[in-house]
Design a protein around this motif. Structure first.
Motif, PDB file in Angstrom:
ATOM      1  N   VAL A  96       1.200  -1.245   0.109  1.00 26.58           N
ATOM      2  CA  VAL A  96      -0.221   0.162  -0.006  1.00 26.58           C
ATOM      3  C   VAL A  96       0.972   1.037   0.113  1.00 26.58           C
ATOM      4  N   ARG A  97       0.911   2.216  -1.093  1.00 27.01           N
ATOM      5  CA  ARG A  97       1.526   3.233  -0.639  1.00 27.01           C
ATOM      6  C   ARG A  97       0.466   4.536  -0.248  1.00 27.01           C
ATOM      7  N   ILE A  98       0.569   5.554  -0.192  1.00 25.16           N
ATOM      8  CA  ILE A  98       0.407   6.398   0.326  1.00 25.16           C
ATOM      9  C   ILE A  98       1.100   7.572   0.082  1.00 25.16           C
ATOM     10  N   PRO A  99       1.035   8.233  -0.662  1.00 30.18           N
ATOM     11  CA  PRO A  99       1.657   9.590  -1.154  1.00 30.18           C
ATOM     12  C   PRO A  99       1.511  10.525   0.119  1.00 30.18           C
ATOM     13  N   LYS A 100      -0.124  10.914   0.027  1.00 31.66           N
ATOM     14  CA  LYS A 100      -0.502  12.338   0.919  1.00 31.66           C
ATOM     15  C   LYS A 100      -1.660  11.832   1.815  1.00 31.66           C
ATOM     16  N   SER A 101      -1.952  12.416   2.919  1.00 29.36           N
ATOM     17  CA  SER A 101      -2.853  11.694   3.358  1.00 29.36           C
ATOM     18  C   SER A 101      -3.044  12.612   5.089  1.00 29.36           C
ATOM     19  N   PRO A 102      -3.303  14.277   4.561  1.00 27.02           N
ATOM     20  CA  PRO A 102      -3.631  15.319   6.050  1.00 27.02           C
ATOM     21  C   PRO A 102      -4.706  14.436   6.876  1.00 27.02           C
ATOM     22  N   SER A 103      -5.394  13.743   6.865  1.00 25.95           N
ATOM     23  CA  SER A 103      -6.072  13.278   8.349  1.00 25.95           C
ATOM     24  C   SER A 103      -5.724  11.510   8.015  1.00 25.95           C
ATOM     25  N   TRP A 104      -6.644  10.765   9.052  1.00 28.55           N
ATOM     26  CA  TRP A 104      -6.311   9.693   9.252  1.00 28.55           C
ATOM     27  C   TRP A 104      -6.664   8.987   7.949  1.00 28.55           C
ATOM     28  N   LYS A 105      -5.517   7.729   6.908  1.00 30.76           N
ATOM     29  CA  LYS A 105      -6.985   7.284   6.030  1.00 30.76           C
ATOM     30  C   LYS A 105      -6.349   5.647   5.733  1.00 30.76           C
ATOM     31  N   PRO A 106      -7.648   4.958   6.555  1.00 25.76           N
ATOM     32  CA  PRO A 106      -7.832   3.837   6.598  1.00 25.76           C
ATOM     33  C   PRO A 106      -6.536   2.780   5.402  1.00 25.76           C
ATOM     34  N   PHE A 107      -6.089   1.661   6.188  1.00 30.47           N
ATOM     35  CA  PHE A 107      -5.601   0.932   4.911  1.00 30.47           C
ATOM     36  C   PHE A 107      -5.893  -0.580   5.547  1.00 30.47           C
ATOM     37  N   ARG A 108      -5.712  -1.902   4.461  1.00 28.76           N
ATOM     38  CA  ARG A 108      -6.030  -3.183   4.699  1.00 28.76           C
ATOM     39  C   ARG A 108      -5.659  -3.497   3.676  1.00 28.76           C
ATOM     40  N   LEU A 109      -4.648  -4.935   4.011  1.00 28.65           N
ATOM     41  CA  LEU A 109      -3.934  -5.918   3.322  1.00 28.65           C
ATOM     42  C   LEU A 109      -4.639  -6.747   3.899  1.00 28.65           C
ATOM     43  N   VAL A 110      -5.341  -7.929   2.488  1.00 26.34           N
ATOM     44  CA  VAL A 110      -5.963  -9.107   2.703  1.00 26.34           C
ATOM     45  C   VAL A 110      -5.039 -10.360   1.761  1.00 26.34           C
ATOM     46  N   ARG A 111      -4.259 -10.903   2.294  1.00 23.23           N
ATOM     47  CA  ARG A 111      -3.683 -11.930   1.866  1.00 23.23           C
ATOM     48  C   ARG A 111      -3.643 -13.667   1.738  1.00 23.23           C
ATOM     49  N   ALA A 112      -3.838 -14.287   0.810  1.00 27.55           N
ATOM     50  CA  ALA A 112      -3.757 -15.773   1.896  1.00 27.55           C
ATOM     51  C   ALA A 112      -2.692 -16.390   1.399  1.00 27.55           C
ATOM     52  N   VAL A 113      -1.726 -17.410   2.283  1.00 24.72           N
ATOM     53  CA  VAL A 113      -0.840 -17.932   2.646  1.00 24.72           C
ATOM     54  C   VAL A 113      -0.519 -19.402   1.904  1.00 24.72           C
TER      55      VAL A 113
END
Length: 161
Positions: A96-113
């Motif tokens: 996940v790349r976040i170049p700019k976010s002045p306020s809190w930005k949620p992130f979520r990654l989902v991966r199969a093992v």
């Protein structure tokens, strides 16, 4: 684990910051600053500072969810990637790349093992500036229950007695 790549003309810092945490009293803050503010580096060749989580054991077939919130008040100087959230299952290409976010930005990654392994999460500052991360969580998601086909009794067709 706090890691830093020595880059000429850049000083780095990582701290628990009390400045406007998303929840609780502190958030994680990563910072990279030019040692000479008058002439900052136009391009930062690689991440000058990053944090890596302890490894968590996961089993083949697990589904891993990584969540949190991030804030990058200003675009980082010398990088187009900004803050990167990198998991060891997906690697840099799936980060996940976040170049700019002045306020809190949620992130979520989902991966199969695919095979039993350890998973880690790295938070990398890819340029000059500051970023904050809070509420980071790594968990396995329960597998969905798949209904098994059942046999349906077929009506008996015959001659009544």
């Amino acid at each position: 684990r706090h890691q830093q790549l020595p880059v000429k003309g850049v000083e780095t810092a990582v701290r628990l910051s009390p400045n406007a945490a998303h929840s609780g009293s502190y958030c994680l803050e990563l910072r990279a600053s030019p040692t000479d503010v008058a002439t900052p580096a136009p391009v930062v060749p690689s991440s000058p500072v990053w944090i890596t989580s302890p490894p968590i054991q996961v089993k083949a077939g697990d589904i891993v969810e990584i969540t949190g919130v991030a804030r990058v008040p200003q675009p980082l100087i010398g990088s187009v990637d900004g803050l990167q959230i990198i998991d060891s299952l997906g690697g840099v290409d799936m980060s996940v790349r976040i170049p700019k976010s002045p306020s809190w930005k949620p992130f979520r990654l989902v991966r199969a093992v695919p095979t039993g392994t350890e998973v880690t999460v790295s938070i990398a500052l890819t340029g000059l500036g500051a970023a904050q991360v809070d509420d980071l969580a790594i968990r396995t998601i329960p597998k969905p229950i798949v209904a098994q086909p059942t046999q349906v009794a077929q009506p008996r067709v015959g001659i009544p007695r």
